[in-house]
Write an enzyme that holds these catalytic residues in place. Sequence first.
Site, PDB file in Angstrom:
ATOM      1  N   GLU A   1       8.024  -2.295  12.922  1.00  0.00           N
ATOM      2  CA  GLU A   1       9.157  -1.527  12.399  1.00  0.00           C
ATOM      3  C   GLU A   1      10.183  -2.437  11.770  1.00  0.00           C
ATOM      4  O   GLU A   1      10.793  -2.116  10.752  1.00  0.00           O
ATOM      5  CB  GLU A   1       9.816  -0.707  13.521  1.00  0.00           C
ATOM      6  CG  GLU A   1      10.914   0.248  13.042  1.00  0.00           C
ATOM      7  CD  GLU A   1      12.348  -0.288  13.198  1.00  0.00           C
ATOM      8  OE1 GLU A   1      13.284   0.468  12.959  1.00  0.00           O
ATOM      9  OE2 GLU A   1      12.537  -1.483  13.536  1.00  0.00           O
TER      10      GLU A   1
ATOM     11  N   HIS B   1      19.523  -8.318  16.750  1.00  0.00           N
ATOM     12  CA  HIS B   1      18.611  -9.189  15.984  1.00  0.00           C
ATOM     13  C   HIS B   1      18.843 -10.682  16.197  1.00  0.00           C
ATOM     14  O   HIS B   1      18.383 -11.494  15.394  1.00  0.00           O
ATOM     15  CB  HIS B   1      18.663  -8.853  14.482  1.00  0.00           C
ATOM     16  CG  HIS B   1      18.025  -7.545  14.136  1.00  0.00           C
ATOM     17  ND1 HIS B   1      17.707  -7.194  12.851  1.00  0.00           N
ATOM     18  CD2 HIS B   1      17.621  -6.502  14.907  1.00  0.00           C
ATOM     19  CE1 HIS B   1      17.146  -5.973  12.839  1.00  0.00           C
ATOM     20  NE2 HIS B   1      17.098  -5.544  14.083  1.00  0.00           N
TER      21      HIS B   1
ATOM     22  N   THR C   1       0.822  -1.220   0.000  1.00  0.00           N
ATOM     23  CA  THR C   1       0.000   0.000   0.000  1.00  0.00           C
ATOM     24  C   THR C   1       0.856   1.271   0.000  1.00  0.00           C
ATOM     25  O   THR C   1       0.691   2.132   0.867  1.00  0.00           O
ATOM     26  CB  THR C   1      -0.939   0.035   1.224  1.00  0.00           C
ATOM     27  OG1 THR C   1      -0.120   0.014   2.410  1.00  0.00           O
ATOM     28  CG2 THR C   1      -1.897  -1.130   1.235  1.00  0.00           C
TER      29      THR C   1
ATOM     30  N   GLU D   1       1.059   8.159   6.712  1.00  0.00           N
ATOM     31  CA  GLU D   1       0.241   8.147   5.507  1.00  0.00           C
ATOM     32  C   GLU D   1      -1.222   8.443   5.841  1.00  0.00           C
ATOM     33  O   GLU D   1      -1.909   9.156   5.114  1.00  0.00           O
ATOM     34  CB  GLU D   1       0.388   6.811   4.778  1.00  0.00           C
ATOM     35  CG  GLU D   1       1.743   6.704   4.072  1.00  0.00           C
ATOM     36  CD  GLU D   1       2.101   5.305   3.605  1.00  0.00           C
ATOM     37  OE1 GLU D   1       3.055   5.193   2.825  1.00  0.00           O
ATOM     38  OE2 GLU D   1       1.461   4.325   4.027  1.00  0.00           O
TER      39      GLU D   1
ATOM     40  N   ASP E   1      17.065  -3.680  21.109  1.00  0.00           N
ATOM     41  CA  ASP E   1      16.316  -3.217  19.928  1.00  0.00           C
ATOM     42  C   ASP E   1      14.934  -3.832  19.940  1.00  0.00           C
ATOM     43  O   ASP E   1      14.772  -4.990  19.568  1.00  0.00           O
ATOM     44  CB  ASP E   1      17.094  -3.616  18.667  1.00  0.00           C
ATOM     45  CG  ASP E   1      16.391  -3.186  17.382  1.00  0.00           C
ATOM     46  OD1 ASP E   1      15.400  -2.453  17.451  1.00  0.00           O
ATOM     47  OD2 ASP E   1      16.857  -3.605  16.313  1.00  0.00           O
TER      48      ASP E   1
END
Lengths: 743, 743
Positions: B421, B551, B263, B433, B383
């Site tokens: 995110e 991560h 989108t 948006e 994170d």
Amino acid sequence: MMKKVLIGLLCGAAVLTAGILIGHYGIEKSSSSTASWVKDVAKDVDEKMVEEFLSEVDNSHIQENLRELTKVPHMATTAGDEQTVQLMLKRWQDPESGLDQAWREEYLVYLSFPDPNRPNKVTVVNASNHTLHTVREKEKAYTSDQNDPAVVQPYAAYSPAGHPQGKLVYANYGRVGDYKLLNQTLDLRGTIAITRYGGAGRAAKAINAAPYGVIGVLVYTDPWDINDGLTSDTNETYPHSWYMPPSGVERGSFNSHYGDLLTPYFAAKEDTYRIPVENITGIPPIPIQPIGFEDAYILICELDGAAAPQAWQGSFNCTYNLGGPGFRPTSAFINSDVKLDIFNYEEVKNSSNVMGVIRGSVEPDRYVIYGNHRDSWVHGAIDPSSGTSVMLELTRVLGKRVKQGKWRPRRSIIFGSWGAEEFGLIGSAEYTEQYFTKLSERTVAYINVDISVFANASLRASGMPSLQNVIFTAAKQVKAPEQDSMSVYDKWIQYSNRTSPVYGPIPWMGYLTGAGSDYAPFLHHLGITSVDLSYTYDRTKTNARIYPAYHTAYDTYDYASRFIDPGFYTHQAVARTAGSILVRLADSLVLPLNCSDYAESLEDYLDLALRLYEEELLAKNISMEPLKRAVASFRSAATHLDEVIGNSDLANETPLKVRMINDQLMLLDRAFLNPLAFPNKYGYRHVIWASSDTGVRTFPGLSDACSRAMSSGKPNAWAKVRYHVSVVSQAVEGAAHMLLDVV
Amino acid sequence: MMKKVLIGLLCGAAVLTAGILIGHYGIEKSSSSTASWVKDVAKDVDEKMVEEFLSEVDNSHIQENLRELTKVPHMATTAGDEQTVQLMLKRWQDPESGLDQAWREEYLVYLSFPDPNRPNKVTVVNASNHTLHTVREKEKAYTSDQNDPAVVQPYAAYSPAGHPQGKLVYANYGRVGDYKLLNQTLDLRGTIAITRYGGAGRAAKAINAAPYGVIGVLVYTDPWDINDGLTSDTNETYPHSWYMPPSGVERGSFNSHYGDLLTPYFAAKEDTYRIPVENITGIPPIPIQPIGFEDAYILICELDGAAAPQAWQGSFNCTYNLGGPGFRPTSAFINSDVKLDIFNYEEVKNSSNVMGVIRGSVEPDRYVIYGNHRDSWVHGAIDPSSGTSVMLELTRVLGKRVKQGKWRPRRSIIFGSWGAEEFGLIGSAEYTEQYFTKLSERTVAYINVDISVFANASLRASGMPSLQNVIFTAAKQVKAPEQDSMSVYDKWIQYSNRTSPVYGPIPWMGYLTGAGSDYAPFLHHLGITSVDLSYTYDRTKTNARIYPAYHTAYDTYDYASRFIDPGFYTHQAVARTAGSILVRLADSLVLPLNCSDYAESLEDYLDLALRLYEEELLAKNISMEPLKRAVASFRSAATHLDEVIGNSDLANETPLKVRMINDQLMLLDRAFLNPLAFPNKYGYRHVIWASSDTGVRTFPGLSDACSRAMSSGKPNAWAKVRYHVSVVSQAVEGAAHMLLDVV
């Protein structure tokens, strides 16, 4: 002693009280030096001032302005144009009645001209290359105006030079469908098409022709479309009436875009990047030339071939045939070609806007912009000088009040006298490109008064629906021209009206969906709330597509003062109406922008979209529910904001609360911008008012996409429909968010 | 008697005077009901309040927040994610220490996951299809955290599923140049490339490979790049230190864009138009899978072929060969292939942002936004939970003051806890948006604190130069962690500094040119002045490209509290610095945005552009004068506005004058937006800070265009350079106009 003491105490108390009273009421608090602005920031529009100002707006001044402005032709960038620049500067810098400041702004823009040394020629030449007929090069002179050497001879700006020669065909309005139909029975390759003005854009008549192999195009104005059928200059047309004489030719820009063609989205300054000339789109790929109907008559009535359809027939006393191609065997033009010798050339030239401002006292960083173009094709009495005369009268009256220290608007007023509009709204477009963010962020509204008087029947106003209310207020306040009791509003509602679900019968306000004048860059590119104002026809009396001298050498002071507005009372009424709108936008405490009226227009759009498309879309599994929800959100947000305004005592609130509400109203239209929605349409970013190929009064992107999908049936065309449902829904939702409580 | 009268008169006069004084000073004028807000609107930031607030920001609360947030893995849209949603809502809706309001906003976004029932597999298979080696599927457990069944096993989000099998080659960082070099000596068709993290974006490693016929890619983290060369988990790596254990695998999104991929430019709601999946760009065209370095070691050290260049060598105790392709004849893997079995699938899932607000008292329609994402790959202690812990502590302390009625900011503060995110800044992008115009028009600044503590050496701040001053003010106010006398500012300038022509030596502030965290949509799409804050490394002590547990399944509370910030004093320092910036932006009468500091950065950009390109451009007849003029205009406009601010007694001026100046400062960055400048880069509209392929610290569009033109030499490439000179010049001129007097 007690008594004395008591009296003493009483006296003391009285003196103390007196002191307290004097101290409290008699002496201004020094801390209320701050308070001096407290009153200023709460000031609303002063109705007395408006009345006085309007009464000073005067028809004879307007008439004198027009006389002055139309002394010589003032096509963009010519010596005549420079004369009008100097005139505007002189008026706006006048120490008695000028503005706070006035200056010129220059742009180097791409224009197209005929070669004065090699006039464009249209001839009929036979097989042995003899010229049988030459189309008139200049319009016939009825006054000295037409003989002015500065009159530019008829041409199609941005038509390429070239010398096409071929058999003639008649292509009606030169629309896509016209050529398509013609092509069913004729081989159009190598032909010259003659078309009439109307029905399609100027450039389109050539752009639509080229794919069929047509090599040149003529265009003329049929008396059917402009003269209510009249053709004779001995007693019917100008100088006997407002109708176009047989030799009259509408000039024009044959350019589908707006703004300087070489510098899209940039201000055209000396060092600005310019696209290669060969990348320009939207201009004629083949030569095209406009001619008068006296010559068109000679050509069309000699055509061979089948009779054109009934709808293609005009006012000539002959049957309009399609062409053999070419002329009838019985014609003197037998076997002859039509030949165009077009010597147009393009040049980058220096075009000026003249700008003027009155500084706002309370909110100098809020702008109300009022503008009109200054350039004409020839003398341009009506287009654009009728508007410029009105603007000059407004600036004279307002300027005088400012210079006398009697008035200063709450917000800043910017006046723009745009250059090179006739070539494609170039001056205004370059201005908005140069000051894009500043203008987007600060402009309350743009008022455009170009041709101020087409005719003297009724006001015509087109613009964002949020302006409807202030336009009505102004129209009610001003007397209709030459009417003792009726207001501009009364006449308007009489000529053109609709029934609003909220207000009942009201005058009909148009939408600004095209790019017919300088409102386009403000509205379509920047999303600034805009209105275009003029006085217009009684449609029961004429079918003329526009006033008949439009873009001809007959659009002169003589014409305007004798046939369009003798006495200039209609000009005066337009000036007063526009002036009232201007001052209300500049001075009102709460901006006179009504978001609920916007909701009504969105609901109208939605209703029509549902009626036209919903069933078909459902069959393709495309839901219009998001759009329904969005319009409902907008309505309820608008109702809410109206309640907030109604329930607030804003004159006693912090000015920041008033500003908050005003910003909600001012920026509402910005939420409808989507710079990616119409990638192929230059400068069209407003998803509600963008131009549309279908011309249906509903969401333009959706409507165009639906029409294409329905005709092509291709899956990716239906995907575009889906895309535009989202574009509009999210824009309307975004606009609704602007109206809701800020947190 | 005379004496008595005199005394009486004197007494009377004294009493009268007393009365006058009482009346004047002692009694509030009733007319000053209006005046009640006069004081409020002029209020500036309260330094005492800031000091008190900062002192209440507390390391142990942050530590408890982190413990709570990292109890379970909370990858986007999982049950763990929902737990954190509930936690945020509970805290922000707390009646004692919550915000005015808090709610969730949901988006349906396109995500990519490994199939829990069919784990991704990487194997070495020989010619007879025997599996010689299987790459470890899960990271080794050192604490119970790694055994949590909710740990997502290593995968490359948005890698397609597939089962490529081929000979292995080593492709260094997988950059364009790396594959190009490899292709000079090897036929890469049908091969599997093993690459190391760093040097290029994740997706790029596969995107760059495919054109050479590579059919699958592995990626691992070389100990050289993350562990300062250390490899052993018996005594060197976690749980003995902060270094990555041999089985650690960096997960990540292999997606070059930001925002929901289906989108673009729309909020991803149920009915929103979605592009066809096959139209997605910027994701791997071939399967790719991340693995640990213990497996990479086994594969790389067995490779055949020539030795890779020196710069390609990592920390393994073997020579990194390019591959035969494939393994050495002396290896047990002789003639074997590497096979990837990737079962990733894509799904549209419901992701939540959690939003909270504190309503502004004076300018509620001005927003300061503070945000961080909430989703992690695994437990995400650093994170993003280090940032979320800090945000929760700030909202606790500020919320408490609001609930107690002790404070309310001048402007509204919006807190955002963004979802998804990790997959590409999706929650924040969808938010911007959805509320595009509202946020563009009202947001003063966006503060992003994602990973708040990478390490505890020094503050790192990147953002618009206009924020430099308020960041410095905050950094000077806060004590550095575990330092008795040094401030955050002192430590910062010690680790990283530059010499400003105006200020002399100052800390080095970075530019936000990429899309590394949720500032990107605010900055690059909306043009909102943004800053990203964290504490970072002492580069003299480590070369790790990022903190080594990034991560992986080791980014846990245990890791954070033992190796990153024992005691959480660094978190506290970051919280206080960010909090001070936040309150100053929200409470200052005049926005603490310095436009002259922006001018300095533009001058730096210009200097470098001139040094790098001017000579070459002159040879191509492209003038950089417009750019020089624009930067000079900006500098002089900035100087002018600074003078206006300096010379005004703004506390006693109309609040609309203050607002005017604040709007000039706030909207400055909007003037740098050009939605058409980078048609191929999603969401990049800010022509100063957009990402650049060259990575040079100058105007990104110009720099990229110059680099392309210089390497290709094609005329249309030089035309692009010309174009970008205009893009930047006109944007900078437009920004200068925002700073000049409004009329």
